[in-house]
Each structure stands twice: as structure tokens, then as C-alpha cells.
Design an enzyme around this catalytic site. Structure first.
Site, PDB file in Angstrom:
ATOM      1  N   SER A   1      18.954   1.308 -32.213  1.00 35.85           N
ATOM      2  CA  SER A   1      20.230   1.302 -32.936  1.00 35.85           C
ATOM      3  C   SER A   1      21.345   1.655 -31.965  1.00 35.85           C
ATOM      4  O   SER A   1      21.111   1.896 -30.776  1.00 35.85           O
ATOM      5  CB  SER A   1      20.191   2.313 -34.077  1.00 35.85           C
ATOM      6  OG  SER A   1      20.102   3.635 -33.552  1.00 35.85           O
ATOM      7  N   LYS A   2      22.574   1.714 -32.491  1.00 36.06           N
ATOM      8  CA  LYS A   2      23.737   1.954 -31.637  1.00 36.06           C
ATOM      9  C   LYS A   2      23.664   3.282 -30.896  1.00 36.06           C
ATOM     10  O   LYS A   2      24.290   3.445 -29.862  1.00 36.06           O
ATOM     11  CB  LYS A   2      25.017   1.882 -32.473  1.00 36.06           C
ATOM     12  CG  LYS A   2      25.382   0.451 -32.853  1.00 36.06           C
ATOM     13  CD  LYS A   2      26.655   0.393 -33.664  1.00 36.06           C
ATOM     14  CE  LYS A   2      26.967  -1.062 -34.040  1.00 36.06           C
ATOM     15  NZ  LYS A   2      28.134  -1.148 -34.937  1.00 36.06           N
ATOM     16  N   ARG A   3      22.938   4.232 -31.448  1.00 36.76           N
ATOM     17  CA  ARG A   3      22.874   5.527 -30.741  1.00 36.76           C
ATOM     18  C   ARG A   3      22.106   5.416 -29.420  1.00 36.76           C
ATOM     19  O   ARG A   3      22.175   6.306 -28.585  1.00 36.76           O
ATOM     20  CB  ARG A   3      22.253   6.608 -31.635  1.00 36.76           C
ATOM     21  CG  ARG A   3      20.772   6.458 -31.913  1.00 36.76           C
ATOM     22  CD  ARG A   3      20.266   7.661 -32.696  1.00 36.76           C
ATOM     23  NE  ARG A   3      18.873   7.499 -33.044  1.00 36.76           N
ATOM     24  CZ  ARG A   3      18.432   6.820 -34.084  1.00 36.76           C
ATOM     25  NH1 ARG A   3      19.294   6.205 -34.881  1.00 36.76           N
ATOM     26  NH2 ARG A   3      17.144   6.728 -34.355  1.00 36.76           N
ATOM     27  N   HIS A   4      21.380   4.314 -29.230  1.00 39.44           N
ATOM     28  CA  HIS A   4      20.677   4.094 -27.955  1.00 39.44           C
ATOM     29  C   HIS A   4      21.563   3.340 -26.956  1.00 39.44           C
ATOM     30  O   HIS A   4      21.118   2.984 -25.871  1.00 39.44           O
ATOM     31  CB  HIS A   4      19.383   3.307 -28.194  1.00 39.44           C
ATOM     32  CG  HIS A   4      18.410   4.012 -29.075  1.00 39.44           C
ATOM     33  ND1 HIS A   4      18.152   3.609 -30.364  1.00 39.44           N
ATOM     34  CD2 HIS A   4      17.666   5.124 -28.874  1.00 39.44           C
ATOM     35  CE1 HIS A   4      17.259   4.434 -30.910  1.00 39.44           C
ATOM     36  NE2 HIS A   4      16.958   5.353 -30.019  1.00 39.44           N
ATOM     37  N   GLY A   5      22.812   3.104 -27.337  1.00 40.24           N
ATOM     38  CA  GLY A   5      23.709   2.334 -26.473  1.00 40.24           C
ATOM     39  C   GLY A   5      23.939   0.952 -27.057  1.00 40.24           C
ATOM     40  O   GLY A   5      23.723   0.713 -28.244  1.00 40.24           O
TER      41      GLY A   5
END
Length: 473
Positions: A244-248
Site C-alpha cells: 500500500s501507499k505506506r510502503h512508498g
């Protein structure tokens, strides 16, 4: 078996996610490996969320990745076809109108929550007679159309990746195939499209497994042959949670904008879940992947996305694989956006030829190449303290004198010149190199100063040195 035909069917409701891009690539490779056809189908029946802008970006990003397709469709242009098959199911008693209001359905869901059981539709409208249903239609009551699911039947299929899968119909009950606004739902249109388009292999993410038994029932109800299914394992972040976006960055577009190479991203996404028969090898061209790819080599377990690994691979493509003219063409827009003067293409090409092993992405390249394009920069106070020195003054004057006689044109010639200066002035090499770097770049690190001096035009070098000498004298 009929000729292999696969499809990629994205919804134009957002950017092309890395997981969807991998699905597209695997579907494409499987079709091409088997001399089959690959179809792109835009699933835009969700009128509220689908946009032409997202569709255009999806198509652009797929082409950027290197995919091409044999047939193209938009679901929004096929509504008459879906209506024909809905009517067929209604006429044959395999589907029925449902007049339950959202409030009534929410009460059913609440009841299931209280009992702690999964919700499934009660089947209330299934029991309406034809006359009762027609009366409610005449009264103008809005309705959906539900598919009549056979009770207590186990739907079984052999997944090409997951193996034997069995799901009981009591787990989901009668489901909606047409919304109250008249638009057909995903599970219905995907069957009609795949059947009419002759899709032989449906390759998609494992999140679609719960949809598969519903779709198999519709295939059977309409008398269509059922394709083979292959559900790809999920892609996880390095913390083992769903990517997801929290992984970049998680969209193809974001990696394009960071200056990743399409060949590198294509190559890397292939390694997420697929094991090459050529064990230990990681760098493949698209042509090699087409030759090697087979669904039997796709793993059942989740794949872990590692951005550092992708970045490394991108660096390999920049340094070792891409032709210099291709790299130049892709670098120019990034350099232009940074405000660099790129009118002299031969100069830019020379810069990139000498520096391509200094960065892993084109966005990194912009910063690393600043000294080749920017003459006006400030030297920080703490660096002035180093160069405000009689020895540095002598180094700069002698260097200027030497390059006016004959400017070195290769890094080796620069090293030879520095050695001469070092011997003449009896100074240590670090003193010469650091002085030249600070004066020519305003920094203490970056691309090799021998490369910068070899490539930078003589007049630019003179201008930068004279500016400092004026302040030192």
C-alpha cells in the site's frame, strides 16, 4: 484446446497499481508465450468512479511498460449486449427482479451481525410470482436483478496456481447482476465479455477467488464454456502486509515520474511470484521473458516487493543495458524540467555517457549532473575556509594555466594533470582534488571530478575558477 487468449481488464477509477501491472504483464506473457492473443478491456461500468482521464493514463502506462494488445474493448459500449443476456436469464427463470429497499437489506445485514453469521440475502423476492413482480414494476418501484443461485451446491474448479478450490453456494446466496439504475455488475458482465471474446485463461489476483464460483454459475446458466482460472498471489510490502501507499510509491505512474526505466519495472514485476527456470538469473529482456514464461512456474505464496531491489535493477539498465541514445532521449525531459540547457545534444550525450554509473534513476541523475549545467552556485562558508589558502590559490592558478595550454579531454588525462600539479607544488593529492571539486561544484562530493573536468567545456571551467580567484586575491 482452442487458441490461448487472455485479457487484462482494469477499471479506470485510479492509477495503474503495481499489482494490476503485474497481472497485465503475466496475462500478456502467457498469451505471447503460447502464440495466443491478448485483449485489453476497460471495465468502466461504474459510472460514478470511472473517468476518461484515468482510462487514458492506464493505456499510456501500459504502452510505456511495453505491452501491446490484439483487441480493445470498453464495457460502457456493450450495454445492449449485457441487456440481451440479462433478459435471457430472466425469461428462463434463472434470475429475478428484487424490490427490496436499501433499508430492508440493511435490516437483514444487522440481523446477521447480531447472530454473528455471514450475511447472505434472504431470497425474499425470489418467492414473488411473475404477476406480483409485474404489479410492483407498474407501480414504479425501483428494483435490481438477482441471479438465482442453486442452494447447497459446491462449486469446484482447478486453479492453475492455487490448485483445487471448492466453495459452497450457501456461503453467498443470490447476488445482484443489475443495479437499480440499470447498470450491470462486475460478476455478470465479466462472464459475458470473457465468453463472447473467447477468453481461454483468466489470470487475475487472488482477491477474485470469492467471485469465481458466482461467475462459473453464470457461465453454466448461459451455456458458455468455462475458462481456466489462475489466481496470482498477493504482493506484500517488506513488513509482510499488503502492498500500500505506506510502503512508498505503488503506481506505475509514480515510478515513471521518478525516472525508472520501463524495461526494469517490467523485468522486476515478473520476478514477483514467478520463478525463472534459469535459476539465479534476474535480468531478462521482454523477448526472453516471453520465451520462458509459464504459469506452472508461478508460486502460490505471496511475493514481497523490495524497492531497493527494483532501484538496483533500474541502475543496471541505466549503466549496462540501455543504448546511450535511448537513455539520452529519456533523460532530456528530466533535465529540461530542472531548467538545464540541453540544446547541445552532443554535450548532453557526452555527459550521460561518462556519468551513467553514478545514479540509479533519472530523478537522481538531475541532482548528480547539476555541476555540468549550472555555473552560478554559492560556496558555503565552511568550504571557503578550506579554499581560502595560499596553496589552493597556487593550485587554481597552475591548473588554469595548464588547461589554457591544453585542456584534458579524458578522466585519465585529468588524473595525469593533477599529478603534475601535485609534484610541482609539493601538495598531497586530496588537497588538489578537494580544491577543484569545491571550486567547480560548490560541493564536497558528487560525480568524479576527473569526469567533470574532462567533459565540462574549457570556458565553463575558466569562468568558475576565475570567479573564486578574484575573491581569493
Amino acid at each position: 484446446m482452442s487458441k490461448v487468449k487472455t485479457r487484462f481488464a482494469p477499471s479506470p477509477t485510479g492509477y495503474l497499481h503495481l499489482g494490476n501491472a503485474r497481472t497485465a504483464i503475466f496475462s500478456y506473457l502467457f498469451a505471447r508465450h503460447n502464440n495466443g492473443n491478448f485483449v485489453l478491456r476497460i471495465e468502466d461500468t461504474d459510472r460514478e468512479r470511472s473517468t476518461k482521464e484515468y482510462e487514458d493514463m492506464l493505456i499510456e502506462d501500459l504502452k510505456w511498460l511495453g505491452l501491446d494488445w490484439d483487441e480493445f474493448y470498453r464495457q460502457s459500449e456493450r450495454f445492449d449486449i449485457y441487456k440481451e443476456y440479462v433478459n435471457k436469464l430472466l425469461e428462463e427463470g434463472k434470475a429475478y427482479p428484487c424490490f427490496c429497499t436499501p433499508e430492508e437489506l440493511e435490516r437483514e445485514r444487522e440481523e446477521a451481525r447480531k447472530k454473528g453469521i455471514p450475511y447472505r440475502y434472504s431470497g425474499k423476492c425470489r418467492r414473488l410470482t411473475k404477476e406480483e413482480a409485474e404489479k410492483l414494476k407498474r407501480e414504479g418501484k425501483p428494483f435490481t436483478v438477482r441471479f438465482k443461485v442453486p442452494e447447497n451446491r459446491t462449486v469446484v474448479f482447478e486453479d492453475l496456481i492455487k490448485g483445487h478450490i471448492a466453495i459452497n453456494t450457501d456461503d453467498f446466496g443470490d447476488f445482484i447482476i443489475v443495479r437499480s439504475d440499470g447498470t450491470p455488475t462486475y460478476n455478470f458482465v465479466v462472464v459475458v465479455d470473457d465468453a463472447l471474446m473467447g477468453i481461454t485463461h483468466v489470470i487475475r489476483g487472488e482477491d477474485h477467488i470469492p467471485n469465481t464460483p458466482k461467475q462459473i454459475l453464470i457461465y453454466e446458466a448461459l451455456g458458455f464454456p468455462v475458462p481456466k482460472f489462475a489466481h496470482l498471489p498477493v504482493i506484500l510490502g517488506e513488513d509482510r502486509s499488503k502492498l500500500s501507499k505506506r510502503h512508498g510509491a505503488v503506481s506505475v505512474r509514480a515510478y515513471r515520474e521518478e525516472g525508472y526505466m520501463p524495461e526494469a519495472l517490467f523485468n522486476y514485476l515478473c520476478l514477483l511470484g514467478w520463478s525463472s527456470p534459469d535459476e539465479g538469473r534476474e535480468i531478462f529482456s521482454k523477448e526472453e521473458l516471453i520465451k520462458l514464461f509459464d504459469l506452472k512456474d508461478v508460486n502460490d505464496s505471496p511475493a514481497v516487493f523490495n524497492k531497493d531491489k527494483l532501484k538496483w535493477m533500474n541502475g543496471v539498465y541505466i549503466r549496462e543495458i540501455l543504448p546511450i541514445d535511448t537513455l539520452l532521449e529519456r533523460a532530456i525531459p528530466f533535465l529540461e524540467r530542472a531548467g538545464y540547457d540541453v540544446r547541445d545534444r552532443e554535450y548532453v550525450k557526452k555527459v550521460i555517457s561518462y556519468t551513467r554509473d553514478s545514479y540509479d534513476t533519472l530523478s537522481e541523475m538531475v541532482e548528480r549532473l547539476r555541476a555540468f549545467f549550472v555555473d552560478d552556485f554559492e560556496i558555503k562558508e565552511e568550504l571557503w575556509a578550506f579554499i581560502d589558502d595560499e596553496k589552493v590559490y597556487d593550485i587554481l592558478n597552475l591548473f588554469l594555466e595548464k588547461i589554457r595550454e591544453k585542456k584534458p579531454e579524458t578522466p585519465d588525462e585529468v588524473k595525469k594533470l593533477v599529478k603534475e600539479i601535485q609534484k610541482t607544488l609539493k601538495v598531497k593529492p586530496p588537497k588538489v582534488w578537494k580544491s577543484l571539486r569545491i571550486v567547480l561544484t560548490g560541493e564536497t562530493e558528487g560525480v568524479g571530478i576527473d569526469i567533470l573536468i574532462a567533459v565540462l567545456p574549457k570556458e565553463k571551467i575558466e569562468k568558475r575558477i576565475l570567479k573564486v580567484l578574484e575573491k581569493l586575491s
